[in-house]
Enzyme design. Structure first.
Site, PDB file in Angstrom:
ATOM      1  N   ILE A   1      28.180   6.464   1.207  1.00  0.00           N
ATOM      2  CA  ILE A   1      29.599   6.397   0.845  1.00  0.00           C
ATOM      3  C   ILE A   1      29.691   5.206  -0.096  1.00  0.00           C
ATOM      4  CG2 ILE A   1      31.964   5.881   1.544  1.00  0.00           C
ATOM      5  CD1 ILE A   1      31.482   7.160   4.203  1.00  0.00           C
ATOM      6  N   TYR A   2      29.992   5.476  -1.338  1.00  0.00           N
ATOM      7  CA  TYR A   2      30.117   4.415  -2.339  1.00  0.00           C
ATOM      8  C   TYR A   2      31.400   4.594  -3.126  1.00  0.00           C
ATOM      9  CZ  TYR A   2      25.350   2.775  -1.624  1.00  0.00           C
ATOM     10  OH  TYR A   2      24.208   2.255  -1.072  1.00  0.00           O
ATOM     11  N   ILE A   3      32.085   3.482  -3.366  1.00  0.00           N
ATOM     12  CA  ILE A   3      33.340   3.450  -4.104  1.00  0.00           C
ATOM     13  C   ILE A   3      33.212   2.392  -5.195  1.00  0.00           C
ATOM     14  CG2 ILE A   3      35.852   3.118  -3.919  1.00  0.00           C
ATOM     15  CD1 ILE A   3      34.681   5.303  -2.029  1.00  0.00           C
TER      16      ILE A   3
ATOM     17  N   ASN B   1      25.083  -6.306   4.306  1.00  0.00           N
ATOM     18  CA  ASN B   1      26.317  -5.707   3.794  1.00  0.00           C
ATOM     19  C   ASN B   1      27.377  -5.753   4.901  1.00  0.00           C
ATOM     20  OD1 ASN B   1      28.339  -4.252   2.538  1.00  0.00           O
ATOM     21  ND2 ASN B   1      26.996  -2.602   1.855  1.00  0.00           N
TER      22      ASN B   1
ATOM     23  N   TYR C   1      32.247   0.391   9.335  1.00  0.00           N
ATOM     24  CA  TYR C   1      31.720   1.374  10.276  1.00  0.00           C
ATOM     25  C   TYR C   1      32.043   1.003  11.721  1.00  0.00           C
ATOM     26  CZ  TYR C   1      29.516   3.503   6.277  1.00  0.00           C
ATOM     27  OH  TYR C   1      29.316   4.109   5.072  1.00  0.00           O
TER      28      TYR C   1
ATOM     29  N   GLY D   1      37.290   4.894   0.716  1.00  0.00           N
ATOM     30  CA  GLY D   1      36.165   4.998   1.648  1.00  0.00           C
ATOM     31  C   GLY D   1      36.590   5.666   2.942  1.00  0.00           C
TER      32      GLY D   1
END
Length: 179
Positions: A97-99, A136, A143, A109
């Site tokens: 999942i990248y924005i 990160n 999460y 996200g």
């Protein structure tokens, strides 16, 4: 955020996928990693040939997030043998999942995550899992806020460097045991 669309992509979207993949990975990790390792990783993992193979894998799904006509993020999901660590027929892996940085903090996200959970529930998998770089902290917090808990670790190769990813999972369905 208004006008956000999430669309499953096909081979025709390969250029958009490649562009967003490289840009978001660079934005996320270039400040804390060696330039040569970043270049090597981008070249090997986001080449057109590699992305085509991933797109053609029936056990993987890619989704692009659009704001109006601009691609601003993406999602990659794996089931079955496409899962990176331990292929489990009763699990779904959120591989990416990248924005884009400019759109972070705007619930994009969360929208992509909701899409992943919607698919996991439709497949009736027992759990969803993912790997996230131990440094990160923003992603780990995201999460954890969404109910994921650490359960293991693995090595992630960025160029020639080995980094540690925390493996996290969220249980969706608990098997019922009849007595």
């Amino acid at each position: 955020m208004e006008n956000i669309e999430i669309k499953r992509i096909t081979i025709d979207d390969i250029e958009a996928l490649q562009g967003i993949s490289k840009q978001t990975f660079l934005e996320t990790f270039s400040a804390t990693n060696d330039e040569q390792n970043m270049s090597k990783y981008l070249e090997e993992n986001f080449s057109t040939d590699k992305l085509i193979v991933e797109l053609e894998n029936t056990c993987s799904q890619f989704y692009l997030a659009y704001l109006n006509a601009q691609v601003i993020g993406y999602l990659k999901l794996n089931i079955g043998d496409a899962q990176k660590e331990f292929p489990d027929e009763n699990a779904l892996e959120i591989e990416r999942i990248y924005i884009l940085n400019a759109f972070q903090g705007k619930k994009i996200g969360q929208m992509l995550y909701a899409k992943a959970i919607e698919i996991a529930e439709s497949l009736q998998v027992d759990y969803v899992w993912l790997g996230v770089w131990e440094n990160n902290l923003k992603a780990i917090g995201f999460y954890e806020k969404n109910g994921f808990r650490p359960f293991d670790k693995h090595i992630f190769r960025l160029g020639i460097e080995e980094q540690t990813d925390i493996l996290m999972k969220k249980i969706l369905f608990v098997a019922q045991v009849n007595h």
